[in-house]
Write an enzyme that holds these catalytic residues in place. Structure first.
Site, mmCIF file in Angstrom:
data_model
loop_
_atom_site.group_PDB
_atom_site.id
_atom_site.type_symbol
_atom_site.label_atom_id
_atom_site.label_comp_id
_atom_site.label_asym_id
_atom_site.label_seq_id
_atom_site.Cartn_x
_atom_site.Cartn_y
_atom_site.Cartn_z
ATOM 1 N N SER A 121 0.823 -1.207 0.000
ATOM 2 C CA SER A 121 0.000 0.000 0.000
ATOM 3 C C SER A 121 0.851 1.248 0.000
ATOM 4 C CB SER A 121 -0.863 0.048 1.260
ATOM 5 O OG SER A 121 -1.569 -1.134 1.414
ATOM 6 N N HIS A 142 -2.387 -3.167 -6.612
ATOM 7 C CA HIS A 142 -2.911 -2.823 -5.295
ATOM 8 C C HIS A 142 -4.421 -2.983 -5.245
ATOM 9 C CE1 HIS A 142 -3.857 0.242 -1.999
ATOM 10 N NE2 HIS A 142 -3.312 -0.802 -1.411
ATOM 11 N N GLU A 154 -5.245 -0.389 -8.228
ATOM 12 C CA GLU A 154 -4.211 0.555 -8.659
ATOM 13 C C GLU A 154 -3.044 -0.250 -9.230
ATOM 14 O OE1 GLU A 154 -4.758 4.366 -5.654
ATOM 15 O OE2 GLU A 154 -3.803 2.580 -4.850
ATOM 16 N N ASN A 192 -4.674 5.695 -0.943
ATOM 17 C CA ASN A 192 -4.153 5.743 0.423
ATOM 18 C C ASN A 192 -3.509 7.086 0.743
ATOM 19 O OD1 ASN A 192 -5.119 3.253 0.944
ATOM 20 N ND2 ASN A 192 -3.164 2.197 0.840
#
Ligand code: NAD
Length: 596
Positions: A121, A142, A154, A192
């Site tokens: 992440s 991701h 992602e 994130n």
């Protein structure tokens, strides 16, 4: 022709890995699921079984499909089993050295053409890739939690990732029914990077007793329409994982203090309170891994008990003001059975407000949500006045006049002279310190903030703001009033932005900064937040609705009060406002709305 992936390996079957296994197997791809030990393997298998059984129970998966899904998954301890897979996705804990070791090992074990992917992440995919002899075949994939549900992936390319590897992985995402955004290797990627400052800030609010976990979560769910509050989300992510992500983002992402993990987080991780996976985090769960929250010592008492706790009885309410908020608030109180005295600055204004309330109530009747008799009764409960003297016998006053401190202070000084003792005096301010208004009276203990959201008749949330001088009785009364209105009243301290705006606007501002840095596009950022985090609108959609000028004003307030460098308004936001691009209301903001 995109490359065919017939077998993939998944390393680590924790919160994310088990879900990733499910995603592949559901889409007809054979999976080799790898863990560090037999017991960890068992846990991963149980997570997968639990998840697919729930899908069957909810009618989202046929039993035969579940069985076929399980047939596609083989389990093994150790990486050696991965010698002939086409792609590996690593989902072990968020530690660079661990991931580098695993990638070096995968590089040795796997076929030369195998693509090696990490689900990290926040760590650098580039740094992970250089642990192998094939960094051009290393990529970030991701997934979002829970992987079988969230649509977004992602795809993270480094400066050396081969273009065909990126293309093959993008095609694979499409095959999995996912929407991908492809981005460069930067701490936190899109989602994130925008999410974790917000989550950490919410933890800081708990740590400082600014508001309770329940109230913070309710505020963000009801005020912003988020699928879950930030603390429930921390529990879902896992506090250990969240800690590592924040820590890495802090170190990699320019030492933004907002990413320095709040000390409470470290304490909770050390104490084994990891969230759902350990059965306890910010909330307590039925058992480890269960999504069911059970009461614990921090659970507030049942609503009725809380309401009885010192709340004053009230029947008659004064509402001062003639704008959108005042109009909505008059309607809300009248519909809930309170007698309402509306005070404006003149008969003309009163007539206009009266008309607006009638129109709104009539809409309710036309839509079948309100009986004609109830509309008439509600209107019958409202009296219209142009003088504050008519507030002499009300039990509560809600002030919703212009957002100017001098005006509000003068009004509260007058209310102090007119109103009977024991009355709760409330301001609906969204940005001024409530204590300033309270100190304009001789009875600051009776002054609270009641921050309604627009449109007041629709929005289910009210922030109850207590100052350092507000009495517990006044707070309890304000809470009871919210309950009587059918609204969720959340209590918070008297700080800029209260709960919702303080958590929401810095995130929006960060999205503008991300756009400004050309890291991604407005469309991809909006996609990422909607499909990765389940937000009802992306940040740029929301900014255009809220108004860029409003967002800038709130962000400035937050920055001026807290002096947090990360809260400084994004220059791009300032420029758009200066240019008159304020959003939908001027037909142009981040997007052009002139043709819609
Ligand atoms: N939790 C989230 O919401 C989330 C979301 C997206 C991405 N991620 C990322 O996914 C990765 C995994 O996070 P998580 O939350 O699933 O962690 P987790 O702690 O829930 O699971 C990690 C798993 O890896 C296993 N493991 C440890 N060492 C191993 C080894 N040498 N070989 C094989 N397995 C090993 C552990 O036994 C454990 O089951 C992290 O990089 C994290 O940043 C997490």
């Amino acid at each position: 022709m995109a490359r065919e992936f017939s077998t993939v390996g998944v390393v680590g079957l924790g919160t994310m890995g088990a879900g990733i296994v499910e995603v592949f197997a559901r889409n007809g791809i054979d999976v080799l699921a790898v863990e560090i030990s037999e017991s960890a393997l068992e846990r991963g298998r149980a997570t997968l079984t639990g998840s697919t059984d729930r899908a069957v129970a909810k009618g989202k998966l046929a039993e035969a499909d579940r069985d076929a899904l399980h047939e596609r998954v083989r389990f093994a301890v150790g990486l050696d089993a991965l010698h002939s897979v086409d792609l590996v996705i690593e989902a072990v804990p968020e530690h660079l050295d661990l991931k580098q070791r695993i990638f070096a090992e995968l590089d040795r074990v796997c076929r030369p053409d195998t693509i090696l992917a990490t689900n990290t992440s926040s760590l650098s995919v580039t740094e992970i890739s250089v642990a192998t002899t094939r960094p051009n075949q290393v990529i970030g994939i991701h997934f979002f939690n829970p992987a079988p549900v969230m649509k977004l992936v992602e795809v993270v390319r480094t400066v050396v990732t081969a273009p065909e590897v990126v293309a093959d992985v993008e095609a694979l995402c499409a095959r999995l029914g996912k929407v991908d955004v492809t981005i460069n290797d930067r701490a936190g990627f899109i989602a994130n990077a925008l999410l974790f400052g917000y989550l950490n800030h919410a933890v800081a609010m708990v740590e400082s007793h600014y508001a309770t976990r329940e109230d913070i979560d309710a505020a963000m769910k009801l005020g912003c329409g988020l699928p879950m509050g930030p603390l429930a989300l921390m529990d879902l992510i896992g506090l250990d994982t969240a800690y590592e992500i924040l820590d890495t983002m802090y170190r990699r992402g320019g030492r933004d203090r907002r990413h320095a993990p709040v000390p409470l987080l470290k304490q909770m991780v050390t104490a084994g309170l990891l969230g759902r996976k350990s059965g306890r985090g910010f909330y307590t769960y039925q058992r480890p891994g269960s999504p069911v929250v059970v009461p614990d010592e921090a659970t507030p008492p049942a609503a009725e008990a809380a309401l009885a706790d010192g709340a004053r009885a009230l029947t008659k309410v004064g509402v001062v003001g003639s704008g959108t908020m005042a109009t909505g608030i008059i309607e809300v109180f009248a519909k809930a059975g309170f007698e309402v005295v509306s005070v404006t600055r003149g008969a003309e204004k009163s007539a206009a407000v009266c008309e607006a309330v009638k129109t709104s109530l009539n809409k309710g009747v036309v839509r079948g949500r309100l009986a004609e008799a109830d509309r008439d009764a509600a209107l019958g409960r409202i009296s219209w006045s142009a003088t504050l003297d008519h507030l002499a016998d009300v039990d509560l006053v809600v002030e919703a006049v212009v957002e100017e401190l001098s005006v509000k202070k003068a009004l509260f000084a007058s209310l102090d002279e007119i109103c009977k003792p024991g009355v709760v005096l409330a301001t609906t301010t969204s940005s001024l310190p409530v204590i300033d208004v309270a100190m304009a009276t001789q009875r600051p203990a009776d002054v609270v903030g009641l921050h309604f959201f627009n449109p007041a008749p629709v929005m289910p949330l009210v922030e109850v703001v207590r100052t350092i001088r507000t009495s517990p009785e006044a707070t309890a009364t304000a809470r009871a009033v919210c309950a009587a209105l059918g609204k969720a009243g959340v209590v918070c301290g008297d700080r800029s932005g209260f709960i919702v705006n303080a958590l929401l606007f810095p995130y929006l501002n960060d999205a503008v900064k991300m756009l400004e840095a050309s890291y991604s596009t407005a469309d991809d950022i909006d996609h990422a937040m909607k499909l990765g985090c389940g937000y009802p609108m992306g940040p740029f959609e929301l900014l255009d609705v809220v108004g860029l000028d409003v967002a800038l004003a709130i962000q400035r307030e937050l920055y001026l009060e807290l002096r947090e460098p990360g809260f400084a308004p994004a220059p791009l936001l300032e420029h758009l406002v200066t240019a008159g691009y304020l959003g939908r209301k001027t037909r142009r903001g981040f997007r052009d709305h002139s043709h819609r």
